[in-house]
Design a protein around this motif. Structure first.
Motif, PDB file in Angstrom:
ATOM      1  N   PRO A 259      -9.425  -4.175   9.871  1.00 14.43           N
ATOM      2  CA  PRO A 259     -10.295  -5.205  10.439  1.00 14.43           C
ATOM      3  C   PRO A 259     -11.141  -4.755  11.629  1.00 14.43           C
ATOM      4  CG  PRO A 259      -8.004  -5.639  10.982  1.00 14.43           C
ATOM      5  CD  PRO A 259      -8.012  -4.485  10.023  1.00 14.43           C
ATOM      6  N   ARG A 260     -10.831  -3.606  12.203  1.00 13.77           N
ATOM      7  CA  ARG A 260     -11.633  -3.094  13.320  1.00 13.77           C
ATOM      8  C   ARG A 260     -12.339  -1.797  12.948  1.00 13.77           C
ATOM      9  NH1 ARG A 260      -7.581  -4.037  18.417  1.00 13.77           N
ATOM     10  NH2 ARG A 260      -7.279  -6.270  18.114  1.00 13.77           N
ATOM     11  N   ALA A 261     -12.719  -1.687  11.694  1.00 14.27           N
ATOM     12  CA  ALA A 261     -13.451  -0.499  11.245  1.00 14.27           C
ATOM     13  C   ALA A 261     -14.707  -0.315  12.093  1.00 14.27           C
ATOM     14  CB  ALA A 261     -13.821  -0.645   9.770  1.00 14.27           C
ATOM     15  N   PRO A 262     -15.096   0.924  12.346  1.00 11.66           N
ATOM     16  CA  PRO A 262     -16.234   1.186  13.226  1.00 11.66           C
ATOM     17  C   PRO A 262     -17.578   0.976  12.523  1.00 11.66           C
ATOM     18  CG  PRO A 262     -15.324   3.249  12.470  1.00 11.66           C
ATOM     19  CD  PRO A 262     -14.433   2.163  11.936  1.00 11.66           C
ATOM     20  N   LEU A 263     -17.939  -0.281  12.330  1.00  5.40           N
ATOM     21  CA  LEU A 263     -19.240  -0.633  11.758  1.00  5.40           C
ATOM     22  C   LEU A 263     -20.093  -1.299  12.826  1.00  5.40           C
ATOM     23  CD1 LEU A 263     -18.094  -2.243   8.382  1.00  5.40           C
ATOM     24  CD2 LEU A 263     -18.930   0.079   8.755  1.00  5.40           C
ATOM     25  N   THR A 264     -21.387  -1.126  12.731  1.00  7.62           N
ATOM     26  CA  THR A 264     -22.270  -1.802  13.684  1.00  7.62           C
ATOM     27  C   THR A 264     -22.622  -3.207  13.216  1.00  7.62           C
ATOM     28  OG1 THR A 264     -24.197  -0.804  12.641  1.00  7.62           O
ATOM     29  CG2 THR A 264     -23.245   0.356  14.536  1.00  7.62           C
ATOM     30  N   GLN A 265     -22.426  -3.484  11.931  1.00  7.45           N
ATOM     31  CA  GLN A 265     -22.722  -4.803  11.382  1.00  7.45           C
ATOM     32  C   GLN A 265     -21.570  -5.773  11.688  1.00  7.45           C
ATOM     33  OE1 GLN A 265     -22.685  -1.961   9.605  1.00  7.45           O
ATOM     34  NE2 GLN A 265     -24.884  -1.616   9.325  1.00  7.45           N
ATOM     35  N   THR A 266     -21.888  -7.059  11.660  1.00  7.35           N
ATOM     36  CA  THR A 266     -20.856  -8.079  11.808  1.00  7.35           C
ATOM     37  C   THR A 266     -20.093  -8.181  10.493  1.00  7.35           C
ATOM     38  OG1 THR A 266     -22.225  -9.298  13.375  1.00  7.35           O
ATOM     39  CG2 THR A 266     -20.442 -10.520  12.304  1.00  7.35           C
ATOM     40  N   PHE A 267     -18.772  -8.151  10.567  1.00  8.10           N
ATOM     41  CA  PHE A 267     -17.938  -8.233   9.370  1.00  8.10           C
ATOM     42  C   PHE A 267     -16.574  -8.789   9.762  1.00  8.10           C
ATOM     43  CE2 PHE A 267     -16.586  -4.391  11.319  1.00  8.10           C
ATOM     44  CZ  PHE A 267     -15.282  -4.166  10.923  1.00  8.10           C
ATOM     45  N   SER A 268     -15.840  -9.250   8.785  1.00  3.64           N
ATOM     46  CA  SER A 268     -14.506  -9.763   9.083  1.00  3.64           C
ATOM     47  C   SER A 268     -13.406  -8.803   8.641  1.00  3.64           C
ATOM     48  CB  SER A 268     -14.294 -11.136   8.438  1.00  3.64           C
ATOM     49  OG  SER A 268     -14.393 -11.036   7.036  1.00  3.64           O
ATOM     50  N   ASP A 269     -13.687  -7.931   7.689  1.00  2.50           N
ATOM     51  CA  ASP A 269     -12.645  -7.035   7.211  1.00  2.50           C
ATOM     52  C   ASP A 269     -13.255  -5.956   6.331  1.00  2.50           C
ATOM     53  OD1 ASP A 269     -10.042  -6.071   6.800  1.00  2.50           O
ATOM     54  OD2 ASP A 269      -9.674  -7.388   5.096  1.00  2.50           O
ATOM     55  N   VAL A 270     -12.590  -4.813   6.310  1.00  2.00           N
ATOM     56  CA  VAL A 270     -12.836  -3.755   5.339  1.00  2.00           C
ATOM     57  C   VAL A 270     -11.482  -3.474   4.720  1.00  2.00           C
ATOM     58  CG1 VAL A 270     -13.417  -1.319   5.028  1.00  2.00           C
ATOM     59  CG2 VAL A 270     -14.753  -2.715   6.607  1.00  2.00           C
ATOM     60  N   SER A 271     -11.431  -3.399   3.402  1.00  2.00           N
ATOM     61  CA  SER A 271     -10.139  -3.130   2.773  1.00  2.00           C
ATOM     62  C   SER A 271     -10.308  -2.286   1.522  1.00  2.00           C
ATOM     63  CB  SER A 271      -9.417  -4.433   2.428  1.00  2.00           C
ATOM     64  OG  SER A 271     -10.109  -5.156   1.443  1.00  2.00           O
ATOM     65  N   VAL A 272      -9.212  -1.650   1.148  1.00  2.00           N
ATOM     66  CA  VAL A 272      -9.118  -0.888  -0.089  1.00  2.00           C
ATOM     67  C   VAL A 272      -7.919  -1.424  -0.838  1.00  2.00           C
ATOM     68  CG1 VAL A 272      -8.547   1.375  -1.062  1.00  2.00           C
ATOM     69  CG2 VAL A 272     -10.188   1.204   0.800  1.00  2.00           C
ATOM     70  N   THR A 273      -8.078  -1.688  -2.126  1.00  2.00           N
ATOM     71  CA  THR A 273      -6.979  -2.143  -2.964  1.00  2.00           C
ATOM     72  C   THR A 273      -6.792  -1.156  -4.105  1.00  2.00           C
ATOM     73  OG1 THR A 273      -7.419  -4.467  -2.458  1.00  2.00           O
ATOM     74  CG2 THR A 273      -6.117  -4.015  -4.439  1.00  2.00           C
ATOM     75  N   ILE A 274      -5.535  -0.726  -4.291  1.00  2.00           N
ATOM     76  CA  ILE A 274      -5.207   0.157  -5.407  1.00  2.00           C
ATOM     77  C   ILE A 274      -4.014  -0.407  -6.153  1.00  2.00           C
ATOM     78  CG2 ILE A 274      -6.112   2.209  -4.228  1.00  2.00           C
ATOM     79  CD1 ILE A 274      -3.139   3.069  -3.890  1.00  2.00           C
ATOM     80  N   SER A 275      -3.924  -0.088  -7.420  1.00  2.00           N
ATOM     81  CA  SER A 275      -2.752  -0.437  -8.232  1.00  2.00           C
ATOM     82  C   SER A 275      -2.253   0.837  -8.876  1.00  2.00           C
ATOM     83  CB  SER A 275      -3.122  -1.451  -9.310  1.00  2.00           C
ATOM     84  OG  SER A 275      -3.466  -2.683  -8.727  1.00  2.00           O
ATOM     85  N   ARG A 276      -0.943   1.004  -8.861  1.00  2.00           N
ATOM     86  CA  ARG A 276      -0.316   2.168  -9.461  1.00  2.00           C
ATOM     87  C   ARG A 276       0.880   1.718 -10.284  1.00  2.00           C
ATOM     88  NH1 ARG A 276      -4.454   3.713  -7.948  1.00  2.00           N
ATOM     89  NH2 ARG A 276      -4.965   5.469  -6.615  1.00  2.00           N
ATOM     90  N   SER A 277       1.179   2.492 -11.327  1.00  2.00           N
ATOM     91  CA  SER A 277       2.293   2.179 -12.203  1.00  2.00           C
ATOM     92  C   SER A 277       3.101   3.438 -12.435  1.00  2.00           C
ATOM     93  CB  SER A 277       1.769   1.635 -13.527  1.00  2.00           C
ATOM     94  OG  SER A 277       2.812   1.503 -14.455  1.00  2.00           O
ATOM     95  N   ARG A 278       4.382   3.282 -12.624  1.00  2.00           N
ATOM     96  CA  ARG A 278       5.209   4.444 -12.915  1.00  2.00           C
ATOM     97  C   ARG A 278       5.068   4.844 -14.370  1.00  2.00           C
ATOM     98  NH1 ARG A 278       9.860   4.857 -11.120  1.00  2.00           N
ATOM     99  NH2 ARG A 278       9.975   3.178  -9.646  1.00  2.00           N
ATOM    100  N   HIS A 279       4.397   4.038 -15.201  1.00  2.00           N
ATOM    101  CA  HIS A 279       4.297   4.288 -16.634  1.00  2.00           C
ATOM    102  C   HIS A 279       2.973   4.908 -17.057  1.00  2.00           C
ATOM    103  CE1 HIS A 279       8.013   2.110 -16.969  1.00  2.00           C
ATOM    104  NE2 HIS A 279       7.466   1.121 -16.303  1.00  2.00           N
ATOM    105  N   VAL A 280       2.214   5.410 -16.117  1.00  2.00           N
ATOM    106  CA  VAL A 280       0.920   6.015 -16.466  1.00  2.00           C
ATOM    107  C   VAL A 280       1.045   7.506 -16.486  1.00  2.00           C
ATOM    108  CG1 VAL A 280      -1.477   6.253 -15.757  1.00  2.00           C
ATOM    109  CG2 VAL A 280      -0.339   4.078 -15.505  1.00  2.00           C
TER     110      VAL A 280
END
Length: 126
Positions: A105-126
């Motif tokens: 939420p405090r990523a170093p951007l100059t623009q106004t924003f509320s959040d930066v996030s990354v979402t990943i999914s992993r499986s043991r069966h891949v």
């Protein structure tokens, strides 16, 4: 557990796990640190009958793993942080699949924003 050939998809979700980390590509991020917020969804076949902790995943252990990654070795990218958390979650033997979101939420951007996030999914069966 399956009913008529359809797999059960049970979930344990931890939301808003927060700790200070020193991840980022800029020197001030490594020097000053910032809060990181993590959401984790574990998919597994839950035993809803035995009422025994040994027959599930202890979410306190998962929370400790998440905190250890956030506060651990600094990484340039939150993608890497998310991957390390996912790997640890899959290390809990009963977990079949995990989805991890790392918020910065405090990523170093100059623009106004509320959040930066990354979402990943992993499986043991891949």
């Amino acid at each position: 557990m399956e009913a008529k050939g359809v797999p059960t998809i049970d979930r344990i979700t931890l939301s808003g796990l927060t700790a200070t980390g020193f991840h980022g590509v800029f020197p001030q991020e490594r020097r000053e640190g910032q809060p990181f917020v993590v959401d984790v969804t574990l998919e597994l076949d839950l035993d809803t009958v035995s009422d025994e902790l040994a027959n599930t995943v202890n979410y306190a252990d998962v929370a400790a793993d998440v905190e250890a990654v956030i506060t651990g070795e600094p990484r340039d990218l939150i993608e890497t942080v998310a991957g390390e958390i996912a790997d640890r979650c899959l290390g809990h033997g009963r977990v079949d699949r995990v989805t991890v979101t790392v918020h910065k939420p405090r990523a170093p951007l100059t623009q106004t924003f509320s959040d930066v996030s990354v979402t990943i999914s992993r499986s043991r069966h891949v």
